[in-house]
Design a protein around this motif. Sequence first.
Motif, PDB file in Angstrom:
ATOM      1  N   ILE A 256     -19.856  36.449  19.050  1.00 29.34           N
ATOM      2  CA  ILE A 256     -21.003  37.235  18.603  1.00 29.34           C
ATOM      3  C   ILE A 256     -21.976  37.417  19.756  1.00 29.34           C
ATOM      4  O   ILE A 256     -22.366  36.456  20.413  1.00 29.34           O
ATOM      5  CB  ILE A 256     -21.711  36.528  17.427  1.00 29.34           C
ATOM      6  CG1 ILE A 256     -20.716  36.315  16.278  1.00 29.34           C
ATOM      7  CG2 ILE A 256     -22.925  37.326  16.968  1.00 29.34           C
ATOM      8  CD1 ILE A 256     -21.227  35.407  15.174  1.00 29.34           C
ATOM      9  N   THR A 257     -22.336  38.682  19.993  1.00 27.55           N
ATOM     10  CA  THR A 257     -23.361  38.999  20.990  1.00 27.55           C
ATOM     11  C   THR A 257     -24.539  39.625  20.251  1.00 27.55           C
ATOM     12  O   THR A 257     -24.506  39.777  19.026  1.00 27.55           O
ATOM     13  CB  THR A 257     -22.824  39.983  22.053  1.00 27.55           C
ATOM     14  OG1 THR A 257     -22.607  41.261  21.436  1.00 27.55           O
ATOM     15  CG2 THR A 257     -21.531  39.479  22.678  1.00 27.55           C
ATOM     16  N   ASP A 258     -25.569  40.017  20.985  1.00 28.10           N
ATOM     17  CA  ASP A 258     -26.703  40.677  20.338  1.00 28.10           C
ATOM     18  C   ASP A 258     -26.291  41.996  19.697  1.00 28.10           C
ATOM     19  O   ASP A 258     -26.845  42.396  18.689  1.00 28.10           O
ATOM     20  CB  ASP A 258     -27.827  40.939  21.344  1.00 28.10           C
ATOM     21  CG  ASP A 258     -28.517  39.659  21.776  1.00 28.10           C
ATOM     22  OD1 ASP A 258     -28.415  38.648  21.046  1.00 28.10           O
ATOM     23  OD2 ASP A 258     -29.138  39.659  22.853  1.00 28.10           O
ATOM     24  N   GLU A 259     -25.314  42.680  20.283  1.00 25.33           N
ATOM     25  CA  GLU A 259     -24.900  43.989  19.799  1.00 25.33           C
ATOM     26  C   GLU A 259     -23.656  43.980  18.914  1.00 25.33           C
ATOM     27  O   GLU A 259     -23.515  44.822  18.046  1.00 25.33           O
ATOM     28  CB  GLU A 259     -24.610  44.925  20.982  1.00 25.33           C
ATOM     29  CG  GLU A 259     -25.827  45.476  21.656  1.00 25.33           C
ATOM     30  CD  GLU A 259     -26.547  46.501  20.794  1.00 25.33           C
ATOM     31  OE1 GLU A 259     -25.895  47.419  20.257  1.00 25.33           O
ATOM     32  OE2 GLU A 259     -27.774  46.371  20.654  1.00 25.33           O
ATOM     33  N   TRP A 260     -22.730  43.066  19.175  1.00 26.19           N
ATOM     34  CA  TRP A 260     -21.407  43.130  18.556  1.00 26.19           C
ATOM     35  C   TRP A 260     -20.988  41.810  17.919  1.00 26.19           C
ATOM     36  O   TRP A 260     -21.430  40.747  18.336  1.00 26.19           O
ATOM     37  CB  TRP A 260     -20.353  43.498  19.599  1.00 26.19           C
ATOM     38  CG  TRP A 260     -20.599  44.835  20.198  1.00 26.19           C
ATOM     39  CD1 TRP A 260     -21.296  45.094  21.357  1.00 26.19           C
ATOM     40  CD2 TRP A 260     -20.195  46.096  19.692  1.00 26.19           C
ATOM     41  NE1 TRP A 260     -21.337  46.438  21.586  1.00 26.19           N
ATOM     42  CE2 TRP A 260     -20.656  47.079  20.583  1.00 26.19           C
ATOM     43  CE3 TRP A 260     -19.471  46.489  18.568  1.00 26.19           C
ATOM     44  CZ2 TRP A 260     -20.418  48.434  20.373  1.00 26.19           C
ATOM     45  CZ3 TRP A 260     -19.235  47.840  18.368  1.00 26.19           C
ATOM     46  CH2 TRP A 260     -19.716  48.792  19.263  1.00 26.19           C
ATOM     47  N   LYS A 261     -20.085  41.904  16.941  1.00 30.31           N
ATOM     48  CA  LYS A 261     -19.454  40.720  16.359  1.00 30.31           C
ATOM     49  C   LYS A 261     -17.957  40.998  16.248  1.00 30.31           C
ATOM     50  O   LYS A 261     -17.531  41.934  15.568  1.00 30.31           O
ATOM     51  CB  LYS A 261     -19.998  40.418  14.971  1.00 30.31           C
ATOM     52  CG  LYS A 261     -19.335  39.176  14.345  1.00 30.31           C
ATOM     53  CD  LYS A 261     -19.670  38.994  12.878  1.00 30.31           C
ATOM     54  CE  LYS A 261     -21.070  38.473  12.710  1.00 30.31           C
ATOM     55  NZ  LYS A 261     -21.383  38.163  11.296  1.00 30.31           N
ATOM     56  N   TYR A 262     -17.161  40.181  16.958  1.00 29.16           N
ATOM     57  CA  TYR A 262     -15.709  40.258  16.886  1.00 29.16           C
ATOM     58  C   TYR A 262     -15.240  39.024  16.129  1.00 29.16           C
ATOM     59  O   TYR A 262     -15.591  37.908  16.483  1.00 29.16           O
ATOM     60  CB  TYR A 262     -15.102  40.274  18.291  1.00 29.16           C
ATOM     61  CG  TYR A 262     -13.598  40.078  18.306  1.00 29.16           C
ATOM     62  CD1 TYR A 262     -12.748  41.102  17.933  1.00 29.16           C
ATOM     63  CD2 TYR A 262     -13.039  38.858  18.672  1.00 29.16           C
ATOM     64  CE1 TYR A 262     -11.374  40.925  17.934  1.00 29.16           C
ATOM     65  CE2 TYR A 262     -11.667  38.666  18.673  1.00 29.16           C
ATOM     66  CZ  TYR A 262     -10.841  39.703  18.303  1.00 29.16           C
ATOM     67  OH  TYR A 262      -9.486  39.524  18.297  1.00 29.16           O
ATOM     68  N   VAL A 263     -14.455  39.225  15.052  1.00 28.25           N
ATOM     69  CA  VAL A 263     -13.972  38.119  14.228  1.00 28.25           C
ATOM     70  C   VAL A 263     -12.453  38.153  14.216  1.00 28.25           C
ATOM     71  O   VAL A 263     -11.847  39.210  14.036  1.00 28.25           O
ATOM     72  CB  VAL A 263     -14.496  38.224  12.774  1.00 28.25           C
ATOM     73  CG1 VAL A 263     -14.050  37.012  11.962  1.00 28.25           C
ATOM     74  CG2 VAL A 263     -16.006  38.364  12.751  1.00 28.25           C
TER      75      VAL A 263
END
Length: 123
Positions: free
Chosen positions: A26-33
């Motif tokens: 998780i970054t400020d802009e994106w979430k990869y799960v």
Amino acid sequence: EWNTGNPINASGHKEHNTIDAAFALITDEWKYVYWPLQEYEQLYHRSLDPYDEYDILQNYYIHTQKEKNKIYVDGNERMRMKTFTSTNTTPVGDSVQSTMEIYKKLKARFYELKVHVQSGGKI
């Protein structure tokens, strides 16, 4: 210990009626799960979709599969996906091309961190 499964690939859990293991970057802009037992991935643009309601990867995949296989797409979905092409934008306003670049970067970073942790490193 509550987690008796394999920490490397999330297999071997005794309970079958529980929520699968999930790993996220998780970054400020994106979430990869990533859901390893299901081999399922999700990508959310957090600043445009703060409640993770629009899974960019799965919605694009499902829509393109429906079109490819000539499966009926209802009017609401057709309108929502009308401009969702590789050169235009997703329904939440992202360029698909730039989103795929982000996806590839996040996935590469996820696997880099996974190898680091599995070899005993800390994050």
